[in-house]
Design an enzyme around this catalytic site. Structure first.
Site, PDB file in Angstrom:
ATOM      1  N   TYR A  60      -8.759   2.728  -3.440  1.00  0.00           N
ATOM      2  CA  TYR A  60      -8.181   2.755  -2.371  1.00  0.00           C
ATOM      3  C   TYR A  60      -8.681   3.074  -1.113  1.00  0.00           C
ATOM      4  O   TYR A  60      -9.158   4.305  -1.087  1.00  0.00           O
ATOM      5  CB  TYR A  60      -6.727   3.131  -2.139  1.00  0.00           C
TER       6      TYR A  60
ATOM      7  N   ASP B 222       0.932  -1.152  -0.084  1.00  0.00           N
ATOM      8  CA  ASP B 222      -0.212   0.004   0.058  1.00  0.00           C
ATOM      9  C   ASP B 222       1.019   1.362   0.027  1.00  0.00           C
ATOM     10  O   ASP B 222       1.753   1.444   0.708  1.00  0.00           O
ATOM     11  CB  ASP B 222      -1.111   0.032   1.265  1.00  0.00           C
TER      12      ASP B 222
END
Length: 723
Positions: A310, A105
């Site tokens: 996201y 991430d």
């Protein structure tokens, strides 16, 4: 031929990247292609070692052994996921692997996940960074065309390590000091304790609140036009009843004269796009979902369905590079009930303001929006549909025309007192059409349908009345409200800490969008707070903890100071070692303060049962398996199960039964009052089994019904129709 290892954060993301990179050969924890080997973590695989790794004496919790300040903190592989770490390590150390792409991430914590793995695997190969906000095929392809050099993110990694090590030094020492000093399972941290303090502050505000009655004056014409009295400062209420009565008395048998009619054309725009906290707040308010539940649903919509971008973002705007993709995203989500609104957006020329597109306000990731991948709504379950619906409607609303209306404001005089009325006429529904006009603005309050009026018009035969109400205390926190307060805790800081409020606002408040839901969950699990209906309340344990922890740990200012310094580390303006040295000094201070405290902790779960080992009274503890008695003296450690949760159901209310007692005296009990000995329960079950019909007998009976049906007249008629 040399290859590149791509390290993703989760298996689902790893599989997506592997597909895009044409990797098809599946191995143990990786997928390989001609140029790339894609492997994945399972969140954190490596963490900071527990205290006992540094010294055996830390295996036992003792106040005298504190503070624990190892000079350098060690990394250990987490046992639960050790197999996957070894799989990654094997791929990283292959002779044919020339470099590594970190594809975890894109953020501080994602950097830590990958770098700790590389450090523990002792890998020194060149590193590049994939930095993307969604895992669609297009985003992955574009990201691999623009890989960033790994060195660019070393300062971000330092900031992540500094945050983690500081939490270890301060959090573990504070928790051990509180627990051993007060002989109770207590934990103190720089985020969870100020969060608890905010709930306490709100409870104190409610307790200190004294309601006040207020009054107003209203005049209604024969045609139903409502005129509301206002004073010189445009306040429409007064706390003086005699003043309201005097005005009302003065109005009797008087006419109202219109002194002004103002018309203004106004526009309202949709609320900004969602970040995670705002989405969690709305999901809690509308569907009563917890923050953790919403994040979990969002994660599935992002990873599994590829429907949304996201989730762990604190930005409510998008960057300029996303603008060219907006119409593709509208087409992708513009299906079924969204098709009509999407069609209108596609016909528009998009002129987006700074409240929608602003590079300076995009942090690691832009706002949550739909991806360019088309969606089949039937693939989503009910909860996923609800969250998806919130995001898509907000996205389409932001790209739609503004809501436009004509606002009419009227002022009238009755005697020498001013009265007002307002109304509006919608000229263009705009974005509100997406919400079926259910979203009301604050400005809508008090609006009414106005007749045609002109300056100088007069009204007689007025019905004048006194209105009244009472001021209300601030509302108790809901989970959504607490998430918002964590994001912006400035109002809970003391006046001498206000200079740090800017740092907290800039860094996103207490915790991060990714951790806030977990922090709230920990406060529930630690029994520091409870939920009644949708509102949050402090427990006795929570109230006492706030009295026992050092004052610094109760204020959001500590986090503000940390985040300020972590930001400097990420920008390369402060050395990590200088920050850690400061944290060790602070740890010594708080441990000393806890050791010297004269406060005491009172258990509210104390029973009258004495410990068979040391004679002290025992505590009743709830756990996932039932209830148990635990000696209040942690050094004694005596335990005894008193109730076991079972899958057996109550014959009266059908709730799960608890099994209490020992040997022949074991008894099932239910909250409804039902009690039944284990022996009687077993006997009843045996009797019920005798009268139960087997599946085979049920099927035989149903087949017979089918045979009977085939011979009747309706069956014959149906058979003819089929021919």
């Amino acid at each position: 031929m040399s290859k590149t290892v791509v390290l993703a954060e989760k298996p689902s993301v790893g599989r997506d990247i592997a597909r895009v990179l044409n990797c098809t050969k599946k191995g143990n924890g990786y997928i390989e292609g001609s140029s790339y080997i894609v492997t994945w973590a399972l969140g954190h695989l490596v963490t900071l070692a527990d205290p006992e790794i540094y010294d055996d004496k830390y295996k036992t919790w003792k106040l005298d052994d504190l503070p624990m300040l190892p000079p350098n903190l060690k990394l250990v592989v987490m046992k639960k996921t050790g197999k996957q770490f070894n799989a990654i390590k094997t791929q990283l150390n292959r002779n044919d692997v020339r470099d590594i792409v970190i594809a975890t991430d894109a953020g501080r914590e994602g950097e830590l996940v990958a770098r700790w793995i590389l450090e523990k695997a002792h890998v020194k190969k060149p590193v590049k960074r994939l930095w993307i906000s969604s895992v669609t095929d297009k985003a992955i392809k574009d990201g691999f065309k623009q890989l960033k050099p790994g060195e660019r993110y070393l300062n971000l990694y330092d900031a992540a390590v500094a945050r983690s090590e500081a939490d270890w030094y301060v959090g573990l020492n504070a928790t051990r000091a509180l627990t051993t000093k007060h002989n109770a399972q207590l934990s103190g941290g720089r985020v969870q304790t100020p969060t608890l303090a905010m709930i306490a502050a709100r409870e104190n505000e409610i307790k200190a609140f004294k309601p006040q009655k207020f009054y107003g004056v209203q005049a209604v014409t024969e045609k139903g036009l409502k005129l509301t009295w206002v004073d010189d400062k445009n306040n429409n209420r007064t706390f003086a009843k005699d003043k309201a009565e005097a005005i009302s008395q003065k109005m009797k048998n008087k006419n109202a004269t219109i002194t002004s009619v103002d018309k203004a054309h106004k526009k309202t725009y949709a609320a900004q796009l969602y970040d995670l906290t705002e989405l969690q707040r709305d999901a809690n308010r509308i569907f009563n979902y917890s923050g953790k539940q919403t994040l979990s649903i969002m994660q599935k919509l992002y990873e599994q369905h590829k429907a949304l971008t996201y989730p762990r973002t604190d930005s409510r705007v998008i960057s300029t590079d996303i603008v060219p993709t907006l119409k593709d995203r509208v087409r992708a989500c513009g299906v079924d009930q969204y098709a009509r609104f999407a069609g209108k957006v596609l016909k528009r020329e998009l002129k987006l303001s700074k409240s929608v597109v602003d590079n300076s306000k995009v942090s690691d990731h832009h706002a949550i929006i739909p991806t360019e991948e088309s969606i089949v709504l039937d693939d989503l379950n009910d909860k996923e549909r609800k969250i998806y619906d919130l995001v898509v409607k907000r996205f389409l609303a932001v790209l739609s025309d503004p809501h436009e209306y004509e606002q009419t404001s009227i002022e009238a005089k009755i005697d020498d007192e001013r009265f007002t009325a307002k109304g509006k006429r919608v000229t263009k529904v705009g974005w509100k059409e997406i919400y079926d006009n259910r979203i009301d603005d604050e400005d809508d309050k008090g609006d009414q349908t106005l007749p045609k009026l002109a300056k100088g018009d007069t009204f007689d035969k007025l019905k004048v009345s006194i209105t009244n109400g009472e001021t209300k205390p601030p509302e108790r926190f809901t989970e959504g409200g607490l998430l918002q307060a964590m994001e912006n805790p400035a109002r809970f800081m003391s006046s001498d800490e206000k200079h740090l409020a800017g740092s907290l606002t800039k860094t996103g408040g207490l915790g991060t969008v990714a951790t806030r839901a977990d922090i709230i969950e920990k406060l529930f699990n630690g029994q520091y707070m409870d939920k009644k209906g949708k509102h949050l309340f402090l427990t006795s344990k929570g109230k006492q903890l706030l009295e026992l922890v050092p004052e610094d740990l109760r204020s959001p200012a500590l986090t503000a100071e940390w985040e300020q310094k972590l930001g400097l580390i990420a920008d390369g303006k402060l050395k990590k070692d200088a920050f850690i040295s400061e944290m060790k000094g602070y740890t010594k201070e708080i441990v000393q303060e806890i050791k010297g405290s004269e406060e005491t902790f009172k258990h509210d779960n104390m029973t009258g049962t004495k410990c068979p080992e040391c004679g002290k009274l025992m505590l009743e503890i709830d756990n996932k398996n039932g209830k148990m008695l635990v000696c209040q003296d942690r050094s004694c450690g005596s335990k005894k199960n008193i109730a076991k949760r079972t899958n057996a159901r109550c014959p009266n209310c059908h709730k799960r039964l608890e099994l209490r007692g020992e040997g022949e005296g074991q008894t099932f009990t239910c909250k409804c009052g039902h009690r039944e000995k284990l022996s009687a329960f077993n006997k009843r079950k045996q009797q019920e089994k005798k009268h139960k019909v087997s599946k085979g007998e049920v099927n035989k009976y149903l087949n017979k019904q089918d045979d009977d049906f085939k011979n009747n007249a309706l069956a014959d008629a149906l058979a003819k129709l089929k021919k």
